[in-house]
Enzyme design. Structure first.
Site, short mmCIF file in Angstrom:
data_model
loop_
_atom_site.label_atom_id
_atom_site.label_comp_id
_atom_site.label_asym_id
_atom_site.label_seq_id
_atom_site.Cartn_x
_atom_site.Cartn_y
_atom_site.Cartn_z
CG HIS A 162 -1.92 -0.99 0.86
ND1 HIS A 162 -3.21 -0.62 0.72
CD2 HIS A 162 -2.24 -2.27 1.41
CE1 HIS A 162 -4.12 -1.69 0.42
NE2 HIS A 162 -3.61 -2.85 1.05
CG ASP A 368 0.70 9.53 0.94
OD1 ASP A 368 0.61 8.52 1.08
OD2 ASP A 368 0.14 10.60 1.28
#
Length: 462
Positions: A162, A368
């Site tokens: 993730h 991110d």
């Protein structure tokens, strides 16, 4: 056929009510929202770290109508220190976000990581029944797919990473790079958020393991693992419904009446990857360049506490709070303070009210994996503009955002001015297109697509 999910964080958090009874409340976050319905539909087991009330090892969920079992792994204080705060968050987290200077590579932390991954894998192996699908999540459990594969060679195993996958030169600074790659390649289907992460992963396999790749396949140890980019979505309908509720609208109006200025909003975990100091410095520059905005624009920064036991996070808090004090001291006038700083967790309805109140949303991480805040804002905003870092994984999906380089205070300051001066019809048109993208890849479609692909994945020879 059931489903076995493994993640570091558990889907329901235990708390005691006034009568001393244990209650199980759904955790806030995309993974719970995505996978809890899937497990309720298929039945099976969710395996996770039981952080609170670790004496409870098993519980059937949801408690009012149980559909699956939560198996809770109890970690010792030393394992939490070395596996979680140590290897996961002082080695894998910083290296994946390109912060090599923040990494700490300790053999003792690596050993704890291996041992805890083994305990998660053993729990999955014990729960497995023929035909079950196994879905392992994230960097804390990267060794688990191989451990399960060695015990259950015919199981269908999925894995989702993730966070960003870095370039090969960065990843190979990790002393245990080959072990992590081999662990992940125990899966049949490997998911990441962007094509760039997939390309970096395949390149790392070629360079570090000397594995063969073809198309979306990596061939390793007589097997072929498929690598796909599948960015996670949000619950678009749920956010839109909440955003237009009378209670949220009233709270949003109260925020605007209280500040009586245009609002720049930031919402982040207090993490060095999120670019909060750089954002504050850019806002300082914005006020210097545009003195006419003093008293007319407020930066409302919500910082959610995170990993407070890690030294670098405590240092970041001190840095951020020092910057807030300096900038407010420099620019405050006539009862107006340029920065309103909130350091606490925020319930979802209050968060959505802030999205509704904002004139512009600042999502400016230095790096991110995806960033769901950007998607939540797009689903909830009345007529705000989105300022988005080009280094957020979500940037590829959100071309209508004002995309910025967060390392450039000038670029970010200019983007603030552009957002605050953008005509209303343009802001609404951008939001409309952003919401169309969100609906094309919402949270439940992400879950259904990945599990369908895993079910169909050929997990035979390479």
């Amino acid at each position: 056929m059931g489903l076995i999910v493994l993640s570091n964080r558990e889907p329901y958090a235990p708390t005691r009510n006034d009568n001393g009874e244990l209650q199980w409340t759904p955790s806030i976050g995309g993974l719970t929202a995505a996978l809890d319905p899937a497990l309720q539909h298929a039945g099976g087991t969710w395996i996770a770290w039981g952080e609170q009330h670790p004496d409870v090892t098993d519980v059937d969920l949801p408690t009012e109508q149980p559909r699956y079992r939560l198996k809770r792994i109890r970690l010792s204080d030393a394992e939490v220190r070395d596996y979680y705060y140590g290897f996961s968050n002082r080695a894998l987290w910083p290296i994946s976000h390109y912060f090599i200077e923040r990494t700490q590579y300790h053999a003792s932390a690596w050993r704890a990581y291996v041992n805890v991954n083994r305990r998660f894998a053993d729990a999955a192996i014990a729960a497995y029944q023929d035909g079950d699908l196994i879905w392992v999540h994230d960097y804390q459990l990267a060794l688990v797919p191989r451990m399960i594969r060695d015990a259950l060679p015919n199981a269908r195993i999925g894995f989702f990473w993730h966070i960003p996958w870095p370039s090969v030169e960065v990843f190979r600074t990790l002393p245990w790079d080959l072990d992590i790659l081999d662990g992940i390649l125990g899966a049949d289907l490997i998911g990441m958020h962007t094509p760039d992460y997939v390309a970096h992963f395949q390149n790392t396999c070629r360079r570090a393991l000397r594995a063969d790749t073809s198309g979306d396949l990596v061939h390793w140890k007589g097997r072929a693992a498929r690598i796909v980019d599948r960015p996670i979505g949000i619950e678009v309908d749920a956010y839109e419904h909440l955003a237009t509720s009378p209670e949220v609208e009233d709270t949003a109006d109260r925020i605007r009446r209280t500040l009586q200025t245009q609002i720049l909003l930031g919402v982040d975990r207090l993490d060095y990857t999120k670019g909060i100091p750089e954002r504050l410095e850019a806002f300082d520059l914005f006020l210097d360049r545009h003195p006419e905005t003093r008293g007319r624009v407020t930066l409302l920064q919500i910082a959610v506490p995170s990993r407070e036991r890690v030294d670098s996070y405590r240092q970041l808090r001190n840095q951020v709070e020092g910057l807030v004090g300096r900038i407010n001291g420099k620019h405050t006038q006539g009862g107006w303070s340029p920065i309103q700083y909130i350091y606490r967790g925020v319930p979802r309805d209050e968060l959505v009210a802030h999205y509704r109140a904002a004139d512009a949303m600042l999502v400016t991480p230095l790096r991110d994996g995806l960033n769901l805040v950007a998607k939540e804002f797009a689903a909830c905003a009345r007529d705000g503009a989105l300022i988005l870092s080009r280094f957020a994984g979500a940037a590829d999906e959100m071309p209508e955002a004002i995309q910025v380089n967060p390392y450039s205070p000038e670029n970010l300051s200019d983007a603030m001015r552009t957002a605050l001066q953008m005509p209303l019809d343009e802001k609404k048109a951008r939001l409309t297109r952003l919401r169309e993208h969100l609906r094309d890849s919402d949270l439940h479609a992400w879950t259904d697509t990945f599990l369908h692909e895993l079910k169909l994945q050929d997990h035979g020879g390479a």
